[in-house]
Design a protein around this motif. Structure first.
Motif, short mmCIF file in Angstrom:
data_model
loop_
_atom_site.label_atom_id
_atom_site.label_comp_id
_atom_site.label_asym_id
_atom_site.label_seq_id
_atom_site.Cartn_x
_atom_site.Cartn_y
_atom_site.Cartn_z
N ALA A 180 0.80 -1.22 0.00
CA ALA A 180 0.00 0.00 0.00
C ALA A 180 0.84 1.27 0.00
CB ALA A 180 -0.94 0.01 1.21
N HIS A 181 2.12 1.16 0.33
CA HIS A 181 2.91 2.38 0.48
C HIS A 181 4.37 2.13 0.11
CE1 HIS A 181 5.18 5.54 2.72
NE2 HIS A 181 4.15 6.28 2.39
N ILE A 182 4.92 3.02 -0.68
CA ILE A 182 6.36 3.03 -0.93
C ILE A 182 6.91 4.37 -0.46
CG2 ILE A 182 6.23 1.44 -2.88
CD1 ILE A 182 6.57 3.90 -4.75
N SER A 183 8.18 4.40 -0.15
CA SER A 183 8.81 5.64 0.29
C SER A 183 10.22 5.70 -0.28
CB SER A 183 8.85 5.73 1.83
OG SER A 183 9.55 4.62 2.37
N ALA A 184 10.78 6.90 -0.27
CA ALA A 184 12.10 7.12 -0.85
C ALA A 184 13.19 6.95 0.20
CB ALA A 184 12.17 8.53 -1.44
N ALA A 185 14.28 6.33 -0.20
CA ALA A 185 15.45 6.25 0.68
C ALA A 185 15.98 7.64 0.95
CB ALA A 185 16.52 5.36 0.06
N ASP A 186 15.88 8.53 -0.04
CA ASP A 186 16.31 9.91 0.09
C ASP A 186 15.29 10.78 -0.65
OD1 ASP A 186 17.47 12.44 0.03
OD2 ASP A 186 19.50 11.68 -0.33
N ALA A 187 14.43 11.45 0.11
CA ALA A 187 13.36 12.25 -0.49
C ALA A 187 13.88 13.42 -1.30
CB ALA A 187 12.41 12.75 0.60
N ALA A 188 15.14 13.83 -1.05
CA ALA A 188 15.72 14.92 -1.82
C ALA A 188 16.10 14.48 -3.23
CB ALA A 188 16.95 15.47 -1.09
N LYS A 189 16.24 13.18 -3.44
CA LYS A 189 16.67 12.67 -4.74
C LYS A 189 15.56 11.93 -5.49
CE LYS A 189 21.54 12.24 -3.49
NZ LYS A 189 22.71 11.33 -3.36
N THR A 190 14.59 11.41 -4.76
CA THR A 190 13.52 10.63 -5.38
C THR A 190 12.17 11.22 -5.05
OG1 THR A 190 14.83 8.60 -5.17
CG2 THR A 190 12.46 8.35 -5.56
N GLN A 191 11.37 11.49 -6.07
CA GLN A 191 10.01 11.97 -5.86
C GLN A 191 9.04 10.81 -5.95
OE1 GLN A 191 8.59 14.82 -8.74
NE2 GLN A 191 6.62 15.11 -7.69
N ILE A 192 8.30 10.58 -4.88
CA ILE A 192 7.24 9.58 -4.90
C ILE A 192 5.99 10.25 -5.49
CG2 ILE A 192 5.84 7.97 -3.58
CD1 ILE A 192 8.83 7.28 -3.67
N LEU A 193 5.60 9.82 -6.67
CA LEU A 193 4.47 10.46 -7.35
C LEU A 193 3.14 10.13 -6.68
CD1 LEU A 193 5.55 9.85 -11.06
CD2 LEU A 193 5.92 11.89 -9.64
N GLY A 194 3.10 9.01 -5.96
CA GLY A 194 1.88 8.67 -5.24
C GLY A 194 1.73 7.19 -5.00
N ASN A 195 0.87 6.86 -4.05
CA ASN A 195 0.45 5.48 -3.78
C ASN A 195 -1.05 5.44 -4.07
OD1 ASN A 195 2.88 4.03 -2.32
ND2 ASN A 195 2.76 6.09 -1.42
N TYR A 196 -1.44 4.88 -5.21
CA TYR A 196 -2.80 5.02 -5.70
C TYR A 196 -3.61 3.74 -5.50
CZ TYR A 196 -0.96 9.24 -7.83
OH TYR A 196 -0.37 10.47 -8.02
N LEU A 197 -4.73 3.90 -4.82
CA LEU A 197 -5.61 2.78 -4.48
C LEU A 197 -6.63 2.53 -5.58
CD1 LEU A 197 -7.02 0.78 -2.48
CD2 LEU A 197 -8.26 2.77 -1.58
N PHE A 198 -6.78 1.25 -5.94
CA PHE A 198 -7.85 0.79 -6.83
C PHE A 198 -8.63 -0.29 -6.08
CE2 PHE A 198 -5.16 2.92 -9.75
CZ PHE A 198 -5.89 3.20 -10.89
N ASP A 199 -9.91 -0.06 -5.88
CA ASP A 199 -10.74 -0.99 -5.12
C ASP A 199 -11.69 -1.72 -6.07
OD1 ASP A 199 -12.41 -2.35 -3.41
OD2 ASP A 199 -12.54 -0.72 -1.96
#
Length: 253
Positions: A180-199
Protein backbone atom coordinates in the motif's frame (compact mmCIF):
# COMPACT_ATOMS: atom_id res chain seq x y z
CA UNK A 1 3.53 -13.73 12.09
CA UNK A 2 5.84 -16.28 10.40
CA UNK A 3 2.85 -18.53 9.86
CA UNK A 4 0.92 -15.73 8.15
CA UNK A 5 3.88 -14.83 5.94
CA UNK A 6 4.37 -18.47 5.02
CA UNK A 7 0.67 -18.85 4.23
CA UNK A 8 0.66 -15.77 1.98
CA UNK A 9 3.82 -17.06 0.31
CA UNK A 10 2.12 -20.38 -0.35
CA UNK A 11 -0.94 -18.62 -1.75
CA UNK A 12 1.13 -16.42 -4.06
CA UNK A 13 3.26 -19.34 -5.21
CA UNK A 14 0.24 -21.53 -5.96
CA UNK A 15 -1.41 -18.66 -7.75
CA UNK A 16 1.71 -18.03 -9.81
CA UNK A 17 1.84 -21.65 -10.89
CA UNK A 18 -1.85 -21.75 -11.80
CA UNK A 19 -1.80 -18.57 -13.85
CA UNK A 20 1.27 -19.55 -15.83
CA UNK A 21 0.37 -20.65 -19.34
CA UNK A 22 2.38 -22.06 -22.25
CA UNK A 23 4.48 -19.54 -24.15
CA UNK A 24 3.24 -18.00 -27.36
CA UNK A 25 5.93 -18.14 -30.03
CA UNK A 26 9.60 -18.94 -29.63
CA UNK A 27 11.12 -19.80 -26.29
CA UNK A 28 13.27 -17.33 -24.37
CA UNK A 29 13.37 -14.94 -21.46
CA UNK A 30 11.78 -11.86 -22.97
CA UNK A 31 10.11 -10.03 -25.81
CA UNK A 32 12.28 -7.19 -27.03
CA UNK A 33 12.64 -4.46 -29.59
CA UNK A 34 15.95 -4.74 -31.46
CA UNK A 35 17.79 -1.42 -31.48
CA UNK A 36 21.36 -0.25 -32.09
CA UNK A 37 23.79 -0.11 -29.17
CA UNK A 38 23.42 2.67 -26.59
CA UNK A 39 19.69 3.26 -27.19
CA UNK A 40 18.24 6.65 -26.29
CA UNK A 41 15.73 5.01 -23.91
CA UNK A 42 15.57 1.67 -22.12
CA UNK A 43 12.13 0.48 -21.00
CA UNK A 44 12.07 -2.78 -19.03
CA UNK A 45 8.97 -4.53 -17.71
CA UNK A 46 8.50 -7.57 -15.48
CA UNK A 47 5.56 -9.97 -15.37
CA UNK A 48 4.46 -11.47 -12.07
CA UNK A 49 4.38 -15.02 -10.75
CA UNK A 50 5.45 -17.65 -13.25
CA UNK A 51 3.80 -15.83 -16.14
CA UNK A 52 5.68 -16.13 -19.41
CA UNK A 53 7.31 -13.02 -20.82
CA UNK A 54 5.12 -13.10 -23.94
CA UNK A 55 1.72 -13.98 -22.47
CA UNK A 56 -0.62 -11.48 -24.18
CA UNK A 57 -3.25 -11.62 -21.42
CA UNK A 58 -1.06 -9.81 -18.88
CA UNK A 59 -0.67 -6.08 -18.30
CA UNK A 60 3.11 -5.66 -18.61
CA UNK A 61 3.20 -7.52 -21.93
CA UNK A 62 0.28 -5.54 -23.34
CA UNK A 63 1.84 -2.26 -22.23
CA UNK A 64 5.17 -3.10 -23.85
CA UNK A 65 3.40 -4.01 -27.08
CA UNK A 66 1.55 -0.69 -27.18
CA UNK A 67 4.65 1.35 -26.41
CA UNK A 68 6.69 -0.56 -28.98
CA UNK A 69 4.29 0.43 -31.76
CA UNK A 70 5.00 4.15 -31.54
CA UNK A 71 8.38 4.80 -29.91
CA UNK A 72 11.46 5.79 -31.95
CA UNK A 73 13.72 3.02 -33.21
CA UNK A 74 16.41 3.97 -30.69
CA UNK A 75 14.15 3.05 -27.76
CA UNK A 76 14.72 -0.43 -26.35
CA UNK A 77 11.60 -2.12 -24.94
CA UNK A 78 11.76 -5.53 -23.30
CA UNK A 79 9.64 -7.66 -20.97
CA UNK A 80 11.28 -10.15 -18.61
CA UNK A 81 10.00 -12.85 -16.32
CA UNK A 82 10.62 -11.70 -12.75
CA UNK A 83 13.00 -14.57 -12.05
CA UNK A 84 15.24 -13.27 -14.83
CA UNK A 85 16.08 -10.02 -13.07
CA UNK A 86 19.82 -10.73 -13.29
CA UNK A 87 19.48 -11.14 -17.05
CA UNK A 88 17.71 -7.79 -17.22
CA UNK A 89 20.55 -6.19 -15.25
CA UNK A 90 23.23 -7.62 -17.54
CA UNK A 91 21.23 -6.57 -20.60
CA UNK A 92 21.06 -2.97 -19.39
CA UNK A 93 24.81 -2.88 -18.76
CA UNK A 94 25.46 -4.18 -22.28
CA UNK A 95 23.09 -1.64 -23.81
CA UNK A 96 24.78 1.26 -22.02
CA UNK A 97 28.27 0.09 -23.05
CA UNK A 98 28.32 2.13 -26.27
CA UNK A 99 31.92 1.34 -27.20
CA UNK A 100 31.61 -2.35 -26.24
CA UNK A 101 34.77 -2.35 -24.12
CA UNK A 102 33.09 -4.11 -21.19
CA UNK A 103 33.50 -1.10 -18.86
CA UNK A 104 30.89 1.59 -18.30
CA UNK A 105 32.32 5.09 -18.18
CA UNK A 106 30.81 7.90 -16.14
CA UNK A 107 29.53 9.43 -19.39
CA UNK A 108 27.87 6.18 -20.49
CA UNK A 109 26.15 5.90 -17.10
CA UNK A 110 25.07 9.54 -17.16
CA UNK A 111 23.29 9.05 -20.49
CA UNK A 112 21.11 6.25 -19.12
CA UNK A 113 17.38 6.85 -19.61
CA UNK A 114 15.83 3.84 -17.89
CA UNK A 115 12.17 3.17 -17.03
CA UNK A 116 11.16 0.07 -15.06
CA UNK A 117 7.64 -1.29 -14.47
CA UNK A 118 6.10 -4.52 -13.24
CA UNK A 119 3.20 -6.35 -11.62
CA UNK A 120 3.13 -8.49 -8.44
CA UNK A 121 6.50 -10.30 -8.10
CA UNK A 122 7.49 -8.33 -11.18
CA UNK A 123 6.88 -5.06 -9.33
CA UNK A 124 9.14 -6.22 -6.53
CA UNK A 125 11.75 -7.13 -9.17
CA UNK A 126 11.59 -3.51 -10.36
CA UNK A 127 12.78 -2.23 -6.98
CA UNK A 128 15.49 -4.88 -6.66
CA UNK A 129 16.79 -4.09 -10.13
CA UNK A 130 16.80 -0.36 -9.38
CA UNK A 131 18.83 -1.13 -6.26
CA UNK A 132 21.35 -3.13 -8.28
CA UNK A 133 21.65 -0.29 -10.77
CA UNK A 134 22.19 2.10 -7.86
CA UNK A 135 25.15 0.06 -6.68
CA UNK A 136 26.58 0.33 -10.19
CA UNK A 137 26.08 4.10 -10.21
CA UNK A 138 23.39 4.03 -12.92
CA UNK A 139 20.40 6.38 -12.69
CA UNK A 140 16.77 5.34 -13.27
CA UNK A 141 14.15 7.77 -14.52
CA UNK A 142 11.00 6.08 -13.28
CA UNK A 143 9.86 2.96 -11.44
CA UNK A 144 6.25 1.80 -11.57
CA UNK A 145 4.90 -0.87 -9.20
CA UNK A 146 1.48 -2.41 -9.79
CA UNK A 147 0.08 -4.44 -6.86
CA UNK A 148 3.61 -5.18 -5.72
CA UNK A 149 4.11 -8.48 -3.86
CA UNK A 150 7.54 -9.20 -2.41
CA UNK A 151 8.99 -12.63 -1.85
CA UNK A 152 9.89 -13.27 1.83
CA UNK A 153 13.51 -12.15 1.47
CA UNK A 154 12.76 -9.03 -0.57
CA UNK A 155 12.04 -5.40 0.35
CA UNK A 156 9.95 -3.64 -2.28
CA UNK A 157 8.96 -0.65 -0.15
CA UNK A 158 12.07 1.57 -0.13
CA UNK A 159 13.01 3.19 -3.43
CA UNK A 160 16.78 3.76 -3.85
CA UNK A 161 18.12 7.25 -4.42
CA UNK A 162 19.22 6.66 -8.01
CA UNK A 163 15.54 6.71 -8.99
CA UNK A 164 14.21 10.12 -10.01
CA UNK A 165 10.50 9.28 -9.75
CA UNK A 166 8.51 6.34 -8.43
CA UNK A 167 4.83 5.47 -8.32
CA UNK A 168 2.82 2.69 -6.71
CA UNK A 169 -0.62 1.35 -7.71
CA UNK A 170 -2.25 -1.17 -5.39
CA UNK A 171 -5.48 -2.89 -4.40
CA UNK A 172 -6.18 -3.94 -0.76
CA UNK A 173 -8.45 -6.96 -1.11
CA UNK A 174 -7.96 -10.70 -0.89
CA UNK A 175 -5.24 -13.03 0.33
CA UNK A 176 -2.89 -11.64 -2.29
CA UNK A 177 -2.75 -7.86 -2.41
CA UNK A 178 -0.10 -5.29 -3.17
CA UNK A 179 2.02 -3.06 -1.02
CA UNK A 180 0.00 0.00 0.00
CA UNK A 181 2.91 2.38 0.48
CA UNK A 182 6.36 3.03 -0.93
CA UNK A 183 8.81 5.64 0.29
CA UNK A 184 12.10 7.12 -0.85
CA UNK A 185 15.45 6.25 0.68
CA UNK A 186 16.31 9.91 0.09
CA UNK A 187 13.36 12.25 -0.49
CA UNK A 188 15.72 14.92 -1.82
CA UNK A 189 16.67 12.67 -4.74
CA UNK A 190 13.52 10.63 -5.38
CA UNK A 191 10.01 11.97 -5.86
CA UNK A 192 7.24 9.58 -4.90
CA UNK A 193 4.47 10.46 -7.35
CA UNK A 194 1.88 8.67 -5.24
CA UNK A 195 0.45 5.48 -3.78
CA UNK A 196 -2.80 5.02 -5.70
CA UNK A 197 -5.61 2.78 -4.48
CA UNK A 198 -7.85 0.79 -6.83
CA UNK A 199 -10.74 -0.99 -5.12
CA UNK A 200 -12.16 -3.73 -7.33
CA UNK A 201 -14.87 -4.66 -4.85
CA UNK A 202 -16.37 -1.25 -5.58
CA UNK A 203 -15.42 -1.10 -9.26
CA UNK A 204 -14.84 -4.64 -10.57
CA UNK A 205 -13.07 -5.34 -13.83
CA UNK A 206 -13.73 -8.31 -16.11
CA UNK A 207 -10.56 -10.24 -16.96
CA UNK A 208 -10.22 -12.70 -19.83
CA UNK A 209 -7.65 -15.37 -20.48
CA UNK A 210 -6.70 -15.90 -16.82
CA UNK A 211 -6.66 -19.13 -14.82
CA UNK A 212 -9.47 -20.37 -12.57
CA UNK A 213 -7.22 -19.74 -9.56
CA UNK A 214 -6.69 -16.14 -10.55
CA UNK A 215 -10.41 -15.60 -11.09
CA UNK A 216 -11.70 -17.27 -7.91
CA UNK A 217 -8.94 -17.19 -5.27
CA UNK A 218 -7.19 -13.87 -5.96
CA UNK A 219 -9.68 -12.00 -8.18
CA UNK A 220 -8.73 -8.47 -7.11
CA UNK A 221 -5.04 -9.14 -7.66
CA UNK A 222 -5.92 -10.42 -11.14
CA UNK A 223 -8.02 -7.36 -11.85
CA UNK A 224 -5.10 -5.08 -11.05
CA UNK A 225 -3.27 -6.69 -13.95
CA UNK A 226 -6.03 -6.41 -16.54
CA UNK A 227 -7.59 -3.07 -15.50
CA UNK A 228 -7.41 -0.77 -18.54
CA UNK A 229 -7.85 2.33 -16.36
CA UNK A 230 -4.79 1.50 -14.30
CA UNK A 231 -2.56 0.49 -17.19
CA UNK A 232 -3.59 3.54 -19.21
CA UNK A 233 -2.21 5.64 -16.36
CA UNK A 234 1.01 3.64 -16.34
CA UNK A 235 1.33 4.06 -20.10
CA UNK A 236 0.80 7.82 -19.85
CA UNK A 237 3.54 8.11 -17.24
CA UNK A 238 5.97 6.11 -19.36
CA UNK A 239 5.24 8.02 -22.56
CA UNK A 240 5.56 11.37 -20.80
CA UNK A 241 9.02 10.45 -19.49
CA UNK A 242 10.14 9.24 -22.90
CA UNK A 243 9.48 12.73 -24.26
CA UNK A 244 11.11 14.61 -21.37
CA UNK A 245 14.63 16.11 -21.59
CA UNK A 246 17.27 14.39 -19.47
CA UNK A 247 17.99 17.38 -17.22
CA UNK A 248 14.35 17.63 -16.20
CA UNK A 249 14.21 14.10 -14.80
CA UNK A 250 17.48 12.73 -13.48
CA UNK A 251 18.23 13.23 -9.77
CA UNK A 252 21.34 15.00 -8.57
CA UNK A 253 24.03 12.58 -7.47
Amino acid sequence: MFGLVSFRWAVSTLGAVCLAVPAFGASGAAISTHTPSAPANIVVGFVGGFVRYNNPHHGPVQLAQRIRQSVPDDTYVRVFENRHRKTAYKTILQLLDANHDGVLTADEKAHARIILFGHSWGASAVVLLARELDRAGIPVWLTVQVDSVAKPWQNDGIIPDNVAEAVNFYQPNGLLHGRAHISAADAAKTQILGNYLFDYKKEPVACTGTSWYYRWVTPSHAESECDPRLWTQVEALVRERLSTPVAAVLPAR
